[in-house]
Design a protein around this motif. Structure first.
Motif, PDB file in Angstrom:
ATOM      1  N   LYS A  72       0.824  -1.211   0.000  1.00 52.62           N
ATOM      2  CA  LYS A  72       0.000   0.000   0.000  1.00 52.62           C
ATOM      3  C   LYS A  72       0.856   1.258   0.000  1.00 52.62           C
ATOM      4  O   LYS A  72       0.604   2.195  -0.776  1.00 52.62           O
ATOM      5  N   ALA A  73       1.875   1.298   0.841  1.00 54.31           N
ATOM      6  CA  ALA A  73       2.661   2.519   1.026  1.00 54.31           C
ATOM      7  C   ALA A  73       3.723   2.706  -0.051  1.00 54.31           C
ATOM      8  O   ALA A  73       3.921   3.823  -0.544  1.00 54.31           O
ATOM      9  N   PHE A  74       4.430   1.627  -0.416  1.00 55.58           N
ATOM     10  CA  PHE A  74       5.592   1.739  -1.289  1.00 55.58           C
ATOM     11  C   PHE A  74       5.449   0.977  -2.610  1.00 55.58           C
ATOM     12  O   PHE A  74       6.423   0.870  -3.355  1.00 55.58           O
ATOM     13  N   SER A  75       4.266   0.430  -2.882  1.00 58.71           N
ATOM     14  CA  SER A  75       4.037  -0.335  -4.116  1.00 58.71           C
ATOM     15  C   SER A  75       5.050  -1.461  -4.291  1.00 58.71           C
ATOM     16  O   SER A  75       5.458  -1.783  -5.412  1.00 58.71           O
TER      17      SER A  75
ATOM     18  N   VAL B  46      11.448   8.811  -4.997  1.00 59.08           N
ATOM     19  CA  VAL B  46      10.144   9.318  -5.438  1.00 59.08           C
ATOM     20  C   VAL B  46      10.354  10.360  -6.529  1.00 59.08           C
ATOM     21  O   VAL B  46      11.380  11.033  -6.580  1.00 59.08           O
ATOM     22  N   ARG B  47       9.344  10.493  -7.394  1.00 57.51           N
ATOM     23  CA  ARG B  47       9.407  11.514  -8.441  1.00 57.51           C
ATOM     24  C   ARG B  47       8.941  12.865  -7.915  1.00 57.51           C
ATOM     25  O   ARG B  47       9.502  13.893  -8.262  1.00 57.51           O
TER      26      ARG B  47
ATOM     27  N   ILE C  21       3.486  14.794  -3.584  1.00 58.70           N
ATOM     28  CA  ILE C  21       2.547  13.688  -3.796  1.00 58.70           C
ATOM     29  C   ILE C  21       2.886  12.525  -2.879  1.00 58.70           C
ATOM     30  O   ILE C  21       2.001  11.915  -2.257  1.00 58.70           O
ATOM     31  N   ALA C  22       4.163  12.203  -2.762  1.00 58.31           N
ATOM     32  CA  ALA C  22       4.585  11.106  -1.887  1.00 58.31           C
ATOM     33  C   ALA C  22       4.268  11.417  -0.429  1.00 58.31           C
ATOM     34  O   ALA C  22       3.842  10.528   0.328  1.00 58.31           O
ATOM     35  N   PHE C  23       4.458  12.665  -0.022  1.00 61.51           N
ATOM     36  CA  PHE C  23       4.178  13.074   1.360  1.00 61.51           C
ATOM     37  C   PHE C  23       2.711  12.842   1.700  1.00 61.51           C
ATOM     38  O   PHE C  23       2.376  12.237   2.742  1.00 61.51           O
ATOM     39  N   GLU C  24       1.814  13.295   0.842  1.00 57.97           N
ATOM     40  CA  GLU C  24       0.379  13.131   1.104  1.00 57.97           C
ATOM     41  C   GLU C  24      -0.021  11.659   1.054  1.00 57.97           C
ATOM     42  O   GLU C  24      -0.836  11.201   1.868  1.00 57.97           O
TER      43      GLU C  24
ATOM     44  N   ALA D 281       2.374   4.754  -9.391  1.00 57.66           N
ATOM     45  CA  ALA D 281       2.697   4.642  -7.965  1.00 57.66           C
ATOM     46  C   ALA D 281       3.389   5.911  -7.472  1.00 57.66           C
ATOM     47  O   ALA D 281       4.253   6.459  -8.157  1.00 57.66           O
ATOM     48  N   PRO D 282       3.040   6.373  -6.278  1.00 58.80           N
ATOM     49  CA  PRO D 282       3.656   7.594  -5.748  1.00 58.80           C
ATOM     50  C   PRO D 282       5.126   7.440  -5.371  1.00 58.80           C
ATOM     51  O   PRO D 282       5.823   8.431  -5.209  1.00 58.80           O
ATOM     52  N   THR D 283       5.595   6.211  -5.193  1.00 58.92           N
ATOM     53  CA  THR D 283       6.996   5.988  -4.852  1.00 58.92           C
ATOM     54  C   THR D 283       7.597   4.934  -5.764  1.00 58.92           C
ATOM     55  O   THR D 283       6.897   4.110  -6.355  1.00 58.92           O
TER      56      THR D 283
END
Length: 356
Positions: free
Chosen positions: A33-36, A107-108, A112-115, A162-164
């Motif tokens: 969920k968090a890091f794909s 992360v890119r 976005i990753a923070f939220e 994915a955010p990360t």
């Protein structure tokens, strides 16, 4: 790549970070969920017969999953004892304590990753700030008390929503920064010194103490090795705290207990690496000697300790499943170690994806 005068070996990136947990399925669900980290390379239950040096002379049983994020970067080897109850530290692990303090995640987009991570239930340790070389970063803690540093990084293997991405590197606490650098720079292939500074830093969690820091990275924009493109260039940050005593994170505990148990590098030329490391005062403490079965995968693995007994693992992969349900495996022993596998072939791993 790292070379000796007589022969060569190569470092292909950080393959995975070992994470000791109480419940492998619960932890993996959160990491998906968090890091794909949702693409399993292997899932295996076995007895760690070769690791008794670090398990009080007793071969302990375990359940492990190696999971990757197909955006690129190293994976997580999520590791649970099944023969004993794992133990944690009796103290709060702080920056500069000896061992792997944090895992760096690429992360890119930092905002976005923070939220995303905040919504995923991560504990925010620092708000977005800058590293000493101006890169965007923040720190979090997962529900299992492991610390991660989120770092902006442009290297990618493939694009997805994915955010990360995967693992970028590690933050390792050391007792003497200057003496610790040569292992990682001269032997393990992290040859580029991005910065070496001393001071009080806003991006480090906790009390505003003085730290010595050095960031070492792999050279170039691409890695050799079968899975080098997937792993992406990595970095290792060494950190020495001033003004307080640093504690040994795994003192009086076993390899496989709770927390970050090792940093694993993907390599070719294991025997040459072992010779080089031994000649430089870093003998292998564990060596499978030849191919070792890891369920659906196999390879040659070894370990050494840094000056503060932090465990660095090496794996030379011999066989890996691409589509396990259809019994499609790759034998890597006889291919050119300098060449990446075709990208389309590596992307087939994504067909094994487990939904969050």
């Amino acid at each position: 790549m790292a070379q000796t005068a007589e022969s060569a070996y190569q470092i292909n990136g950080i393959q995975q970070i070992g994470i000791g947990v109480k419940d492998v399925h619960k932890a993996w669900a959160w990491y998906r969920k968090a890091f794909s980290m949702d693409v399993p390379v292997f899932e295996d239950e076995a007895t760690a017969n070769l690791m008794t040096r670090y398990t009080n002379g007793k071969a302990e049983s375990r359940h492990a999953v190696l999971a990757m994020n197909m955006q690129g970067g190293g994976g997580f080897e999520i590791w649970q004892f099944t023969s004993r109850t794992p133990t944690g530290t009796e103290f709060q692990i702080l920056p500069g304590d000896l061992g792997i303090y944090a895992v760096k995640m690429r992360v890119r987009n930092l905002e976005i990753a923070f939220e995303h991570l905040k919504k995923s239930g991560a504990k925010i340790l620092t708000t977005p700030s800058k590293t000493p070389n101006g890169t965007g970063t923040f720190f979090i803690q997962d529900p299992f008390e492991n610390v991660f540093q989120i770092v902006e990084d442009s290297n990618r293997f493939s694009e997805n929503s994915a955010p990360t991405g995967g693992v970028l590197g590690v933050v390792i606490g050391v007792s003497n920064l200057d003496k610790s650098i040569p292992l990682f720079r001269d032997i393990l292939g992290f040859t580029q010194l991005q910065y070496q500074k001393e001071g009080v830093f806003d991006d480090i969690p906790g009390d505003k103490l003085t730290y010595k820091r050095a960031l070492l990275t792999m050279p170039g924009k691409s890695n050799p090795g079968a899975f080098g493109a997937l792993l992406c260039p990595a970095q290792i940050e060494l950190i020495e705290v001033q003004g307080r005593d640093s504690k040994q994170i795994f003192k009086d505990r076993l390899w496989g207990d709770l927390g970050f148990i090792h940093c694993c590098l993907d390599v070719n030329g294991m025997k040459n690496l072992k010779k080089k490391a031994g000649n430089e005062g870093y003998p292998f403490t564990v060596d499978s000697e030849d191919s070792f079965d890891m369920g659906s995968a196999s390879g040659h693995f070894g370990y050494l300790e840094d000056l503060d007994k932090t465990l660095i693992e090496f794996v030379e992969t011999h066989r890996v499943p691409i589509l396990q349900k259809w019994n499609l495996y790759l034998n890597l022993k006889n291919r050119d170690p300098k060449k990446n596998l075709p990208k389309f072939l590596v992307k087939l791993l994504a067909l094994n994806r487990v939904k969050a």
